[in-house]
Enzyme design. Sequence first.
Site: not given
Length: 252
Positions: A9-11, A97, A99, A169, A175, A214, A235-236
Site C-alpha cells: 500500500n503505497w498510500k 482503510h 486512514e 490492521e 506506521g 508495521s 505500507g511503509g
Amino acid sequence: MRIPVVAGNWKMHKTFEEGLSLASEVIPMVQDEMHHKAEVVLCVPFIHLSAIARLADGTRTLVGAQDCSNQTQGAFTGQVSAGQIASTGAKYVIIGHSERRQYNQESAQELTQKAKQALAAGLTPIFCCGEPLEIRQGGNYLEYVAQQLTDSLFGLEGSDFEKLIIAYEPIWAIGTGLTASNDQAQEMHAFLRKHLATKFGNLADSMRILYGGSVKATNATELFACPDVDGGLVGGASLASREFTEIVKCAR
Ligand code: PGA
C-alpha cells in the site's frame, strides 16, 4: 488451501516518475526471486494505475487502487469509480482503510456500497478492519472488529463474499513500528474467521485474511506462519523494493 497475498500500500507517496521507477525495480525482483505460489499486489495512487498495470502485464505482480467511489458514474467531482479503475488493468482495490475511515468519515454503509461497486466491476476488494489503541486496551477488541465486518459485509451475497480479501490492521500498529504479536494476530484472525462463518458458513475457510501494521522483512515470516494469517498488507515497507521483495518471499 488458501493462496497467500502480499499487497503493498503505497498510500500518498511517489510522484509519477518515482512510482514508475519503484515499480520497475519491484516487478522484476518479484519475478526472479519468488518461487512459490502467492499473489503479489501493488496498491498504488490513481495516477500510477494505468502505467504500472502496463509494466506489470504478463508478470506475477498485479495492481490495485487504494479506494473507489461508492457510485457507478456521474457528477462526483474528484471521485474515481471501480469501473474506471478496472479499465486501467488494475484487479484489486483497498476498501475502508482506517486512514480513509478517519480522515474521510467513511461509514459502514458507504463501505458496503464501495465493496459492491468493486465486485460489480470485477475487482477484488481488500476490505480493511481494525481497532484503535483505546479499544485494544479496553479489552473489547475482538467484538469491535467483528462488528465492523458485520456492519459492512453481512449484507453481501455469499457469491460476492467469496471474492473478497479481508485485511486486519490494528490501528495502533499502522506506521508506528509496533506490530501485533503472533498470538495477537492469530487470536484476531481466528476469531474473525469464526465470525464470518456464522453468516457465510464454509466460505469463511477459504477467505484470505491478511495482517497489516508495521510488517517488515524481519517479522513477516513469523506473522505469516500463523495458521489464520494469509499474508500481509504492507505500507511503509512496500516503498523499498528489496524490503518488499523479502516480505513477499516470506508468504508461502
Ligand atoms: P504500515 O502500513 O505497514 O506502514 O504500518 C500498513 C497499512 O496502513 O496498510
